[in-house]
Design a protein around this motif. Sequence first.
Motif, mmCIF file in Angstrom:
data_model
loop_
_atom_site.group_PDB
_atom_site.id
_atom_site.type_symbol
_atom_site.label_atom_id
_atom_site.label_comp_id
_atom_site.label_asym_id
_atom_site.label_seq_id
_atom_site.Cartn_x
_atom_site.Cartn_y
_atom_site.Cartn_z
ATOM 1 N N SER A 22 9.963 2.151 2.078
ATOM 2 C CA SER A 22 9.715 3.322 1.359
ATOM 3 C C SER A 22 9.918 3.239 -0.076
ATOM 4 C CB SER A 22 10.648 4.473 1.819
ATOM 5 O OG SER A 22 11.923 4.228 1.704
ATOM 6 N N ILE A 23 9.503 4.398 -0.818
ATOM 7 C CA ILE A 23 9.356 4.115 -2.267
ATOM 8 C C ILE A 23 9.363 5.546 -2.854
ATOM 9 C CG2 ILE A 23 7.013 4.065 -2.635
ATOM 10 C CD1 ILE A 23 7.606 1.870 -5.025
ATOM 11 N N PHE A 24 10.219 5.834 -4.048
ATOM 12 C CA PHE A 24 10.139 7.196 -4.698
ATOM 13 C C PHE A 24 9.283 6.476 -6.052
ATOM 14 C CE2 PHE A 24 13.887 8.583 -2.431
ATOM 15 C CZ PHE A 24 13.520 9.912 -2.417
ATOM 16 N N ILE A 25 8.140 7.713 -6.015
ATOM 17 C CA ILE A 25 7.193 7.517 -7.352
ATOM 18 C C ILE A 25 6.962 8.903 -7.748
ATOM 19 C CG2 ILE A 25 4.919 7.026 -8.290
ATOM 20 C CD1 ILE A 25 4.760 4.934 -6.011
ATOM 21 N N ASP A 26 7.617 9.022 -9.112
ATOM 22 C CA ASP A 26 7.538 10.424 -9.842
ATOM 23 C C ASP A 26 8.272 11.237 -8.839
ATOM 24 O OD1 ASP A 26 6.284 9.288 -12.013
ATOM 25 O OD2 ASP A 26 4.370 9.789 -11.138
ATOM 26 N N ASN A 27 9.346 11.065 -8.505
ATOM 27 C CA ASN A 27 10.243 12.074 -7.505
ATOM 28 C C ASN A 27 9.910 12.435 -6.424
ATOM 29 O OD1 ASN A 27 12.500 12.219 -9.499
ATOM 30 N ND2 ASN A 27 11.118 13.748 -10.723
ATOM 31 N N LEU A 28 8.597 11.612 -6.068
ATOM 32 C CA LEU A 28 7.798 12.040 -4.640
ATOM 33 C C LEU A 28 7.988 10.833 -3.741
ATOM 34 C CD1 LEU A 28 4.290 13.409 -5.666
ATOM 35 C CD2 LEU A 28 6.495 14.731 -4.721
ATOM 36 N N PHE A 29 8.351 11.136 -2.408
ATOM 37 C CA PHE A 29 8.804 9.981 -1.592
ATOM 38 C C PHE A 29 7.533 9.671 -0.553
ATOM 39 C CE2 PHE A 29 11.153 8.688 2.445
ATOM 40 C CZ PHE A 29 11.989 7.629 1.898
ATOM 41 N N TYR A 30 7.325 8.176 -0.625
ATOM 42 C CA TYR A 30 5.998 7.686 0.019
ATOM 43 C C TYR A 30 6.459 6.592 1.057
ATOM 44 C CZ TYR A 30 3.267 9.774 -3.600
ATOM 45 O OH TYR A 30 2.724 10.704 -4.352
ATOM 46 N N LEU A 31 5.826 6.445 2.164
ATOM 47 C CA LEU A 31 5.979 5.171 2.753
ATOM 48 C C LEU A 31 5.012 3.970 2.212
ATOM 49 C CD1 LEU A 31 6.591 4.725 5.893
ATOM 50 C CD2 LEU A 31 4.172 4.986 6.532
ATOM 51 N N LEU A 32 5.758 2.875 2.230
ATOM 52 C CA LEU A 32 5.502 1.833 1.632
ATOM 53 C C LEU A 32 5.051 0.738 2.444
ATOM 54 C CD1 LEU A 32 5.020 0.595 -1.427
ATOM 55 C CD2 LEU A 32 7.160 -0.489 -1.148
ATOM 56 N N PRO A 33 4.023 0.719 2.995
ATOM 57 C CA PRO A 33 3.192 -0.256 4.126
ATOM 58 C C PRO A 33 2.992 -1.633 3.249
ATOM 59 C CG PRO A 33 2.060 1.786 4.473
ATOM 60 C CD PRO A 33 2.830 1.651 3.154
ATOM 61 N N TYR A 50 1.048 -1.085 0.042
ATOM 62 C CA TYR A 50 0.128 -0.098 -0.065
ATOM 63 C C TYR A 50 0.778 1.398 -0.030
ATOM 64 C CZ TYR A 50 -3.748 -3.592 0.974
ATOM 65 O OH TYR A 50 -4.695 -4.281 0.667
ATOM 66 N N LEU A 51 0.505 2.288 -0.178
ATOM 67 C CA LEU A 51 1.109 3.635 -0.376
ATOM 68 C C LEU A 51 0.405 4.764 0.782
ATOM 69 C CD1 LEU A 51 3.264 4.353 -2.349
ATOM 70 C CD2 LEU A 51 1.438 5.737 -3.667
ATOM 71 N N LEU A 80 15.907 2.951 3.708
ATOM 72 C CA LEU A 80 15.692 3.752 4.930
ATOM 73 C C LEU A 80 16.477 5.053 4.981
ATOM 74 C CD1 LEU A 80 16.367 1.615 8.188
ATOM 75 C CD2 LEU A 80 16.310 4.224 8.209
ATOM 76 N N THR A 81 15.655 5.908 4.248
ATOM 77 C CA THR A 81 16.617 7.111 3.924
ATOM 78 C C THR A 81 15.494 8.336 4.153
ATOM 79 O OG1 THR A 81 17.841 8.314 2.280
ATOM 80 C CG2 THR A 81 16.003 6.806 1.322
ATOM 81 N N ASN A 82 15.937 9.437 3.808
ATOM 82 C CA ASN A 82 14.919 10.733 3.531
ATOM 83 C C ASN A 82 14.026 10.679 4.934
ATOM 84 O OD1 ASN A 82 12.729 12.330 2.383
ATOM 85 N ND2 ASN A 82 14.103 12.083 0.577
ATOM 86 N N LYS A 83 12.959 11.177 4.705
ATOM 87 C CA LYS A 83 11.858 11.055 5.691
ATOM 88 C C LYS A 83 11.650 10.016 6.543
ATOM 89 C CE LYS A 83 8.540 13.214 3.190
ATOM 90 N NZ LYS A 83 7.309 13.765 2.861
ATOM 91 N N TYR A 84 11.894 8.990 5.937
ATOM 92 C CA TYR A 84 11.957 7.553 6.759
ATOM 93 C C TYR A 84 12.821 7.461 7.718
ATOM 94 C CZ TYR A 84 10.865 2.590 7.366
ATOM 95 O OH TYR A 84 10.345 1.438 7.976
ATOM 96 N N LYS A 85 14.109 7.743 7.368
ATOM 97 C CA LYS A 85 15.352 7.621 8.291
ATOM 98 C C LYS A 85 14.997 8.666 9.366
ATOM 99 C CE LYS A 85 20.140 9.066 8.420
ATOM 100 N NZ LYS A 85 21.249 9.399 7.567
ATOM 101 N N ASP A 86 14.567 10.025 8.903
ATOM 102 C CA ASP A 86 14.217 10.863 10.087
ATOM 103 C C ASP A 86 13.223 10.369 11.241
ATOM 104 O OD1 ASP A 86 15.996 12.689 8.921
ATOM 105 O OD2 ASP A 86 14.193 14.018 7.509
ATOM 106 N N LEU A 87 12.167 9.545 10.624
ATOM 107 C CA LEU A 87 11.068 9.031 11.301
ATOM 108 C C LEU A 87 11.841 8.057 12.195
ATOM 109 C CD1 LEU A 87 8.469 8.529 12.178
ATOM 110 C CD2 LEU A 87 8.202 6.965 10.198
ATOM 111 N N ILE A 88 12.566 7.109 11.749
ATOM 112 C CA ILE A 88 13.225 6.108 12.703
ATOM 113 C C ILE A 88 13.989 6.808 13.950
ATOM 114 C CG2 ILE A 88 14.828 4.292 12.535
ATOM 115 C CD1 ILE A 88 12.317 3.453 11.512
ATOM 116 N N VAL A 89 14.865 7.882 13.492
ATOM 117 C CA VAL A 89 15.637 8.258 14.349
ATOM 118 C C VAL A 89 14.854 9.202 15.337
ATOM 119 C CG1 VAL A 89 17.293 10.305 14.840
ATOM 120 C CG2 VAL A 89 17.590 8.748 12.860
#
Length: 233
Positions: free
Chosen positions: A54-65, A32-33, A118-127
């Motif tokens: 997580s995933i990039f789609i059309d240069n947008l960064f999404y959570l990928l549950p 899911y997205l 595990l990068t971008n906003k996902y990394k920030d969230l984990i930290v």
Amino acid sequence: MQQDFLYLIDKNDIKEKNTLINIYSNTNVNYYLSDDFSKEFYILLAKTGFISTSIFIDNLFYLLPEIQFEYAILDFDNLHINKRVKKLINQNNFEFLINKDINKILEKLDDYHKDNWLTNKYKDLIVDLYKNPDNNFSILSIELYDKNSKELIAGEIGYKINSTYTSLSGFSSKDENYKNWGKLQMVLLALYLEKNNFSFWNLGHPYMQYKFDLGAKLYSREDFLKRWLTQIQ
């Protein structure tokens, strides 16, 4: 990821019982997205059995549950320690530590994985979750060092919910001098979890042989959720 489309979900979908039941029962869809990187939503997903990347789609960064089709679960009575790992344990040239330096683990993961999610906003969230444990949920940084050089050789990041542990992402040195240290890290982690009264270890995707070599068993989504939700609730 072999899925032609992704449904966009939010916390209301997960909180709504009938919608969640429909997600669980849809055996054609696992990914899911979402654009929600809040701690509340991430923890809610984890508690309901999703493992998020997580995933990039059309240069947008999404959570990928992902609510997986199958899971690998280790019960500690089934732990298998091979001869090579036993030899490394007896040599005792390592330091096994929890939560010493998550930033170093994150750096190693980025170096190790070509497509590190595990990068971008996902990394920030984990930290953020690491620094601020919340609602029976905490991030664990698992670290295995060479006792002599103090070099970080293997490790992973995962999360604890109640008495369960779930792996997210890991790495091990490709240096031949540290062959089998990745397996050593996993065995030491299993022993740590058992000693600290964890119920079981959720290793996520069951498509890697090393998980079964460790002693993990295969669970269907249905069987996993029966066990998981009973333990989490």
